[in-house]
Design a protein around this motif. Structure first.
Motif, PDB file in Angstrom:
ATOM      1  N   ILE A 330       0.856  -1.184   0.000  1.00 36.41           N
ATOM      2  CA  ILE A 330       0.000   0.000   0.000  1.00 36.41           C
ATOM      3  C   ILE A 330       0.891   1.232   0.000  1.00 36.41           C
ATOM      4  CG2 ILE A 330      -1.839   1.243   1.198  1.00 36.41           C
ATOM      5  CD1 ILE A 330      -2.734  -1.467   2.356  1.00 36.41           C
ATOM      6  N   ARG A 331       0.689   2.053  -1.000  1.00 32.39           N
ATOM      7  CA  ARG A 331       1.497   3.267  -1.093  1.00 32.39           C
ATOM      8  C   ARG A 331       0.815   4.374  -0.303  1.00 32.39           C
ATOM      9  NH1 ARG A 331       2.431   5.910  -6.866  1.00 32.39           N
ATOM     10  NH2 ARG A 331       0.291   6.576  -6.637  1.00 32.39           N
ATOM     11  N   THR A 332       1.577   5.075   0.519  1.00 30.75           N
ATOM     12  CA  THR A 332       0.974   6.178   1.276  1.00 30.75           C
ATOM     13  C   THR A 332       0.565   7.261   0.275  1.00 30.75           C
ATOM     14  OG1 THR A 332       3.154   7.117   1.694  1.00 30.75           O
ATOM     15  CG2 THR A 332       2.238   5.684   3.402  1.00 30.75           C
ATOM     16  N   LEU A 333      -0.312   8.136   0.726  1.00 31.39           N
ATOM     17  CA  LEU A 333      -0.993   9.018  -0.226  1.00 31.39           C
ATOM     18  C   LEU A 333      -0.057   9.823  -1.120  1.00 31.39           C
ATOM     19  CD1 LEU A 333      -1.381  12.339   0.787  1.00 31.39           C
ATOM     20  CD2 LEU A 333      -2.313  11.034   2.684  1.00 31.39           C
ATOM     21  N   ASP A 334      -0.411   9.836  -2.376  1.00 33.86           N
ATOM     22  CA  ASP A 334       0.371  10.565  -3.383  1.00 33.86           C
ATOM     23  C   ASP A 334      -0.521  11.657  -3.975  1.00 33.86           C
ATOM     24  OD1 ASP A 334       2.132  11.417  -5.303  1.00 33.86           O
ATOM     25  OD2 ASP A 334       2.129   9.585  -6.477  1.00 33.86           O
ATOM     26  N   ILE A 335      -0.971  12.558  -3.089  1.00 35.94           N
ATOM     27  CA  ILE A 335      -1.788  13.692  -3.527  1.00 35.94           C
ATOM     28  C   ILE A 335      -0.855  14.745  -4.111  1.00 35.94           C
ATOM     29  CG2 ILE A 335      -3.227  15.605  -2.607  1.00 35.94           C
ATOM     30  CD1 ILE A 335      -4.769  13.015  -2.663  1.00 35.94           C
ATOM     31  N   CYS A 356       4.484  20.590  -4.074  1.00 38.79           N
ATOM     32  CA  CYS A 356       4.256  19.906  -2.810  1.00 38.79           C
ATOM     33  C   CYS A 356       3.337  18.711  -3.052  1.00 38.79           C
ATOM     34  CB  CYS A 356       3.627  20.888  -1.819  1.00 38.79           C
ATOM     35  SG  CYS A 356       3.652  20.217  -0.154  1.00 38.79           S
ATOM     36  N   ARG A 357       3.908  17.568  -3.264  1.00 39.83           N
ATOM     37  CA  ARG A 357       3.108  16.367  -3.520  1.00 39.83           C
ATOM     38  C   ARG A 357       3.661  15.190  -2.714  1.00 39.83           C
ATOM     39  NH1 ARG A 357       4.365  13.509  -9.348  1.00 39.83           N
ATOM     40  NH2 ARG A 357       3.445  11.805  -8.196  1.00 39.83           N
ATOM     41  N   ALA A 358       2.799  14.181  -2.605  1.00 40.93           N
ATOM     42  CA  ALA A 358       3.187  12.896  -2.015  1.00 40.93           C
ATOM     43  C   ALA A 358       3.876  13.035  -0.654  1.00 40.93           C
ATOM     44  CB  ALA A 358       4.041  12.110  -3.013  1.00 40.93           C
ATOM     45  N   VAL A 428      11.027   4.313  -6.313  1.00 43.25           N
ATOM     46  CA  VAL A 428      12.154   4.998  -6.945  1.00 43.25           C
ATOM     47  C   VAL A 428      11.569   5.612  -8.206  1.00 43.25           C
ATOM     48  CG1 VAL A 428      14.436   4.745  -7.999  1.00 43.25           C
ATOM     49  CG2 VAL A 428      13.832   3.383  -5.980  1.00 43.25           C
ATOM     50  N   GLU A 429      11.231   6.884  -8.104  1.00 45.69           N
ATOM     51  CA  GLU A 429      10.556   7.536  -9.227  1.00 45.69           C
ATOM     52  C   GLU A 429      11.091   8.945  -9.484  1.00 45.69           C
ATOM     53  OE1 GLU A 429       6.319   7.946  -8.530  1.00 45.69           O
ATOM     54  OE2 GLU A 429       6.600   8.255  -6.384  1.00 45.69           O
ATOM     55  N   THR A 430      12.149   9.277  -8.744  1.00 45.63           N
ATOM     56  CA  THR A 430      12.840  10.543  -9.066  1.00 45.63           C
ATOM     57  C   THR A 430      14.268  10.156  -9.469  1.00 45.63           C
ATOM     58  OG1 THR A 430      13.696  10.835  -6.809  1.00 45.63           O
ATOM     59  CG2 THR A 430      11.541  11.813  -7.288  1.00 45.63           C
ATOM     60  N   ASN A 452       6.540   5.964 -14.477  1.00 48.02           N
ATOM     61  CA  ASN A 452       5.754   7.084 -15.031  1.00 48.02           C
ATOM     62  C   ASN A 452       6.406   8.405 -14.656  1.00 48.02           C
ATOM     63  OD1 ASN A 452       4.055   4.937 -15.515  1.00 48.02           O
ATOM     64  ND2 ASN A 452       2.647   5.437 -13.869  1.00 48.02           N
ATOM     65  N   ASP A 453       6.691   8.541 -13.366  1.00 51.73           N
ATOM     66  CA  ASP A 453       7.326   9.784 -12.934  1.00 51.73           C
ATOM     67  C   ASP A 453       8.807   9.793 -13.263  1.00 51.73           C
ATOM     68  OD1 ASP A 453       5.353  11.519 -11.878  1.00 51.73           O
ATOM     69  OD2 ASP A 453       5.031  10.083 -10.271  1.00 51.73           O
ATOM     70  N   LEU A 454       9.443   8.635 -13.131  1.00 53.87           N
ATOM     71  CA  LEU A 454      10.884   8.591 -13.421  1.00 53.87           C
ATOM     72  C   LEU A 454      11.142   9.078 -14.853  1.00 53.87           C
ATOM     73  CD1 LEU A 454      13.644   7.850 -12.239  1.00 53.87           C
ATOM     74  CD2 LEU A 454      13.373   5.571 -13.190  1.00 53.87           C
ATOM     75  N   ASP A 462       6.542  16.664 -19.271  1.00 60.25           N
ATOM     76  CA  ASP A 462       5.319  16.572 -18.485  1.00 60.25           C
ATOM     77  C   ASP A 462       4.500  15.366 -18.954  1.00 60.25           C
ATOM     78  OD1 ASP A 462       2.892  16.893 -17.298  1.00 60.25           O
ATOM     79  OD2 ASP A 462       2.550  18.952 -18.003  1.00 60.25           O
ATOM     80  N   ARG A 463       4.279  14.416 -18.052  1.00 60.51           N
ATOM     81  CA  ARG A 463       3.567  13.190 -18.459  1.00 60.51           C
ATOM     82  C   ARG A 463       2.106  13.462 -18.819  1.00 60.51           C
ATOM     83  NH1 ARG A 463       3.238   9.817 -12.691  1.00 60.51           N
ATOM     84  NH2 ARG A 463       1.275   8.983 -13.370  1.00 60.51           N
ATOM     85  N   GLN A 464       1.593  14.640 -18.419  1.00 60.27           N
ATOM     86  CA  GLN A 464       0.186  14.971 -18.676  1.00 60.27           C
ATOM     87  C   GLN A 464      -0.002  15.659 -20.025  1.00 60.27           C
ATOM     88  OE1 GLN A 464      -0.833  13.154 -15.943  1.00 60.27           O
ATOM     89  NE2 GLN A 464      -2.466  14.641 -15.812  1.00 60.27           N
TER      90      GLN A 464
HETATM   91 MG    MG Z   1       4.491   8.340  -9.418  1.00 61.51          MG
END
Ligand code: MG
Ligand code: PEP
Length: 551
Positions: A330-335, A356-358, A428-430, A452-454, A462-464
């Motif tokens: 379970i990944r802690t919140l990634d808001i 300011c995320r995650a 590991v995504e940065t 995705n983020d890496l 920008d992935r979006q």
């Molecule tokens: Mg991510």
């Protein structure tokens, strides 16, 4: 043609004769008796018989649908042995000088009503179970054979409701589908149906007056529809869709239950990504070895306010119990970034993907973080939960997390609240985390690479932004090289490493990941079996010898 709608419990298409199943009401007469002791003994003997029937059903279900789903029959045994239930029956017999059948029926009704009026959805679902055990006792007391569904040819069963014991007793070769007027999505019957892979609907508006009995029916489990007496066009259309389903299923069926092991003996853990407990059916259906990424922020996104510790605990507990001992990460919140939640009242940011995320939110709002950690540590008692922290960039962050975790454990300890010891890992995504993965590996139990983020941060894309699609090269050598380095660093430190970003599900790279030594891939449930197929057909040593690295 008549068309009725219901809620889908399990997808797929079934075409066949409809059999309307009615339970044959058990008439219970109120009879005065003299010898209450003898009547109680008769009730106790019936309980013993019912328990031995349930033991048999447990064994049958264990073989057919696995331990987690067979458990209901153990629960039924416990319910029959429950002190409150037994005392109520015996008390009614004694105080009213009344027959055991009446006392059992009365107790069953009272308990079912009590469960139905509870706030907790799970407890409300138990009303069906208490009715089920009472019906079973009545059948034994009446000296009748156990009811079961007998059909001479494969049929679509249409019923008011089906008790779990009735569902599991169905001869699967004879049942194409089941459709009920009542029932709940969380009931054990629904869970069993999913595991049995039978297209099924609940809450269907089909009449049970027998008009549909014996007619041709089509159940479209995916769209929640049953057609009675379909016209030719509908029949032809759905037959074609069914054929496609069959072809897909054949591939899946052949691979279910197999280990993910290459021709030269390399193992891979194949887990599923989920965002919601509604996805659990697909996880089981596709034979996932565990859950590799539960995006817990969806719990926050679905609400208008912070989910409480208890609300979260219930969700994590359900997932842990459903997976029955398999690992649940379970990944802690990634808001933050693309996942915005109004009640967090975040400042407007120029560049939210780098804002300011995650974990940055969690470390700056420890009260929000602690609520989630408490729920996770408490839920660990119910299964093999692992916690994963997103968007890590430094060892310092990991140490700050550890400090908060220690505080949470101490608080739980002081409050006398039970908790488990989940594994703790990081995403590991940065690029920063990937580059210092040798140092980070010393701090945690596992890595999961968030491609995705890496990729977005590594390629500065920008992935979006769809307009940048042509530049977003997920097979970019920098991405692949970085993954290989992270795997190497993880292994040097003796921890396992997986991939939970979308790249993990890219079938063109499965062999490449095996060659790198990736230990786990966590993908959408529908991708598990296609990847298993590649794993089973791969000889990693041969692949390495015959393929030049492109990165
Ligand atoms: Mg991510
Ligand atoms: C990722 O970044 O690869 C990942 C799995 O997390 P998310 O897509 O939720 O950001």
């Amino acid at each position: 043609m008549q068309v009725y709608n219901g809620k889908s419990v399990f997808g797929g298409i079934a075409i066949g004769k409809i059999q309307v199943y009615s339970k044959g009401e058990q008439q219970v007469k109120r009879v005065k008796i003299e010898d209450t002791e003898a009547e109680i003994a008769r009730y106790k003997a019936a309980t013993d018989t019912a328990i031995s029937q349930l033991k048999g059903l447990y064994e049958k279900a264990l073989k057919e649908v696995g331990e987690a789903n067979a458990e209901i029959f153990e629960i039924h045994q416990m319910m029959l042995e429950d002190d409150d239930y037994q005392e109520s029956v015996e008390n009614i017999i004694k105080t009213q000088n009344i027959n055991a059948e009446y006392a059992v029926a009365q107790t069953g009704d009272n308990f079912a009503e009590m469960f139905s009026s509870m706030d907790d959805e799970y407890m409300r679902g138990r009303a069906a179970d208490v009715r089920d055990i009472s019906e079973r006792l009545l059948t034994v007391l009446h000296g009748k054979e156990e009811q079961s569904i007998h059909a001479g040819e494969p049929v679509i069963i249409v019923a008011d409701d089906l008790a779990p014991s009735e569902t599991v007793q169905m001869d699967k070769d004879m049942v194409l589908s089941f459709v009920t007027v009542h029932g709940s999505l969380n009931s054990h019957t629904a869970i069993l149906a999913r595991t049995m892979s039978i297209p099924a609907l609940i809450g269907t508006d089909i009449p049970l007056d027998g008009t549909a009995d014996g007619k041709l029916g089509i159940v479209d489990g995916t769209n929640g529809v049953i057609y009675v007496d379909p016209d030719e066009e509908t029949l032809a259309k759905l037959k074609e869709a069914q054929q496609k389903e069959v072809e897909k299923k054949e591939l899946l069926l052949a691979l279910k239950g197999k280990e993910n092991i290459t021709l030269d003996g390399q193992r891979l853990m194949l887990y599923a990504n989920i965002g919601n407990i509604k996805d659990l059916a697909a996880v089981l259906q596709n034979d996932a070895g565990g859950i590799g990424l539960f995006r817990s922020e969806f719990i926050y996104l679905e609400k208008d306010n912070y989910p409480t510790e208890e609300e979260q605990l219930q969700i994590y507990k359900t997932v842990a119990e459903t997976l029955a001992g398999k690992r649940v990460i379970i990944r802690t919140l990634d808001i933050g970034a693309d996942k915005q939640c109004d009640y967090f009242e975040m400042e407007q940011e120029e560049n939210p993907a780098m804002g300011c995320r995650a974990i940055r939110i969690c470390l700056t709002r420890p009260e929000v973080f602690k609520t989630q950690l408490r729920a996770l540590f408490r839920a660990s008692v119910f299964g093999k939960i692992a916690i994963m922290y997103p968007m890590i960039t430094s060892v310092k962050e990991v140490r700050r997390i550890k400090k908060i975790v220690e505080e949470v454990k101490k608080e739980l300890e002081e409050q006398g609240i039970a908790y488990g010891e989940p594994e703790q890992g990081i995403m590991v995504e940065t690029p920063a985390a990937a580059i210092i993965s040798d140092q980070l590996a010393e701090e945690v139990d596992f890595f999961s690479i968030g491609t995705n983020d890496l990729t977005q941060y590594l390629l500065a894309i920008d992935r979006q932004n769809i307009a940048l699609d042509e530049f977003y090269d997920s097979h970019h050598p920098a991405v692949l090289r970085m993954i290989a380095q992270v795997v190497e660093n993880a292994h040097k430190a003796g921890i396992w490493v997986g991939i939970c970003g979308e790249l993990g599900a890219d079938l063109e790279l499965t062999q490449e990941f095996l060659a790198m030594g990736v230990d786990e891939l966590s993908v959408s449930p529908g991708r598990i079996l296609p990847i298993r197929k590649i794993v089973l057909e791969t000889n990693v040593a041969e692949y390495k010898a015959s393929h030049q690295k492109t990165w």
